[in-house]
Design a protein around this motif. Structure first.
Motif, PDB file in Angstrom:
ATOM      1  N   UNK A 103      -3.963   0.178   7.223  1.00 34.46           N
ATOM      2  CA  UNK A 103      -2.621  -0.551   7.531  1.00 34.46           C
ATOM      3  C   UNK A 103      -2.623  -1.849   6.469  1.00 34.46           C
ATOM      4  N   UNK A 104      -1.565  -2.496   6.577  1.00 33.30           N
ATOM      5  CA  UNK A 104      -1.629  -3.598   5.777  1.00 33.30           C
ATOM      6  C   UNK A 104      -2.445  -4.743   6.203  1.00 33.30           C
ATOM      7  N   UNK A 105      -3.162  -5.716   5.618  1.00 33.13           N
ATOM      8  CA  UNK A 105      -3.941  -6.662   6.075  1.00 33.13           C
ATOM      9  C   UNK A 105      -3.619  -7.577   7.214  1.00 33.13           C
ATOM     10  N   UNK A 106      -2.084  -7.853   6.946  1.00 38.62           N
ATOM     11  CA  UNK A 106      -1.616  -8.699   7.717  1.00 38.62           C
ATOM     12  C   UNK A 106      -1.290  -8.038   9.362  1.00 38.62           C
ATOM     13  N   UNK A 147     -11.590  -5.299   5.292  1.00 39.57           N
ATOM     14  CA  UNK A 147     -10.361  -5.571   4.412  1.00 39.57           C
ATOM     15  C   UNK A 147     -10.876  -5.308   2.727  1.00 39.57           C
ATOM     16  N   UNK A 148      -9.863  -4.788   2.189  1.00 40.89           N
ATOM     17  CA  UNK A 148      -9.739  -4.552   0.697  1.00 40.89           C
ATOM     18  C   UNK A 148      -8.634  -5.044   0.353  1.00 40.89           C
ATOM     19  N   UNK A 149      -8.394  -6.381  -0.084  1.00 38.76           N
ATOM     20  CA  UNK A 149      -7.167  -7.168  -0.674  1.00 38.76           C
ATOM     21  C   UNK A 149      -6.008  -6.947   0.378  1.00 38.76           C
ATOM     22  N   UNK A 150      -5.015  -6.237   0.100  1.00 36.44           N
ATOM     23  CA  UNK A 150      -3.856  -6.144   1.067  1.00 36.44           C
ATOM     24  C   UNK A 150      -3.933  -4.911   2.041  1.00 36.44           C
ATOM     25  N   UNK A 151      -4.931  -4.431   1.979  1.00 40.13           N
ATOM     26  CA  UNK A 151      -5.154  -3.230   2.831  1.00 40.13           C
ATOM     27  C   UNK A 151      -6.414  -3.642   3.842  1.00 40.13           C
ATOM     28  N   UNK A 152      -6.086  -3.264   5.045  1.00 40.32           N
ATOM     29  CA  UNK A 152      -7.316  -3.115   5.980  1.00 40.32           C
ATOM     30  C   UNK A 152      -7.604  -1.715   6.507  1.00 40.32           C
ATOM     31  N   UNK A 153      -8.883  -1.542   6.666  1.00 45.50           N
ATOM     32  CA  UNK A 153      -9.217  -0.102   7.333  1.00 45.50           C
ATOM     33  C   UNK A 153      -9.756  -0.386   8.692  1.00 45.50           C
ATOM     34  N   UNK A 154      -9.291   0.375   9.724  1.00 50.69           N
ATOM     35  CA  UNK A 154      -9.885   0.200  10.991  1.00 50.69           C
ATOM     36  C   UNK A 154     -10.541   1.626  11.360  1.00 50.69           C
TER      37      UNK A 154
END
Length: 184
Positions: free
Chosen positions: A149-152, A169-176
Motif C-alpha cells: 500500500x501507500x505509506x500513508x 516502509x520503502x519510501x512511498x510504499x509500505x508492505x504489510x
C-alpha cells in the motif's frame, strides 16, 4: 524497466501495461522475497497475485520455484500483458483471471500458500478489507499474505484467521505481512 530479480527467469524483462498500474520496484521485490524465502520454502507453493498488473510478484515467485500462480486483474489491457509475460517467460503453470479481486475471492476454488495484494492506491481501506476477508476461505494452513500500500495508508484490516506479522516502509510504499494463525 521491470525485470525478474532472481531464480530461473532472473534478469528477464517484463512487459508493463501502458498505464494504470504501478509495478513493485525491483528493490522492494528483492527485499520482500528475501524475507519470504527466510520464512518458507517457495518450492511447490500455490500463489495468488491479486491486482496483478504486470504480474511481477507472481512471476518472481514462479521464477523462485512456486508450483502455480493465479493472477487476478480487472483491466483488460493489463490481463493481455500478463498473458504475454507468461508466454515470453515460458511459464505455463499460470491462471489469469480477468476479473475484479472482489469477484474472484467470492468464488470457490483452490487454496493458496502465498497471497500478494498490491491494489491501486485509490482502492479504499474498506474495499481492501472486504477483499481480504472474502479471501479467508481460500487460504491454506500457514498461508502468508503480503499487502503493498501507500505509506500513508494504514495497516490493512486482516481477517480473523490472519495474524499480523510486520510492516516495512520503502519510501512511498509500505508492505504489510500477515500469516494464517496455526489455530485458524
Amino acid at each position: 524497466m521491470t525485470r525478474i530479480v532472481a531464480g530461473t527467469a532472473g534478469g528477464r524483462r517484463l512487459k508493463v501495461p501502458p498505464k494504470g498500474t504501478r509495478p513493485t520496484s525491483d528493490r522492494v521485490r528483492e527485499a520482500l522475497f528475501s524475507s519470504l524465502e527466510a520464512m518458507m520454502d517457495l518450492e511447490g507453493v500455490r500463489v495468488l497475485d491479486l491486482y496483478a498488473g504486470s504480474g511481477a510478484l507472481g512471476f518472481e515467485a514462479l521464477s523462485r520455484g512456486a508450483a502455480h500462480a493465479t493472477f487476478v486483474e480487472s483491466d483488460k489491457r493489463a490481463a493481455e500483458v500478463l498473458k504475454a509475460n507468461a508466454r515470453e517467460l515460458g511459464f505455463g503453470n499460470t491462471t489469469i483471471a480477468h476479473r475484479t479481486a472482489e469477484a474472484y475471492v467470492a468464488g470457490e476454488g483452490e487454496k493458496f500458500d502465498v497471497v500478494f495484494a498490491d491494489p491501486p492506491y485509490a482502492v479504499s481501506d474498506d474495499e481492501l478489507q472486504k477483499v481480504l476477508h472474502g479471501l479467508a476461505h481460500r487460504l491454506a494452513v500457514d498461508a502468508v499474505l503480503i499487502v503493498e500500500r501507500a505509506s500513508r495508508s494504514g495497516e490493512p484490516g486482516w481477517p480473523a484467521v490472519v495474524e499480523p506479522l510486520r510492516a516495512k516502509r520503502y519510501g512511498d510504499t509500505a508492505v504489510y505481512w500477515g500469516q494464517v494463525r496455526s489455530d485458524g
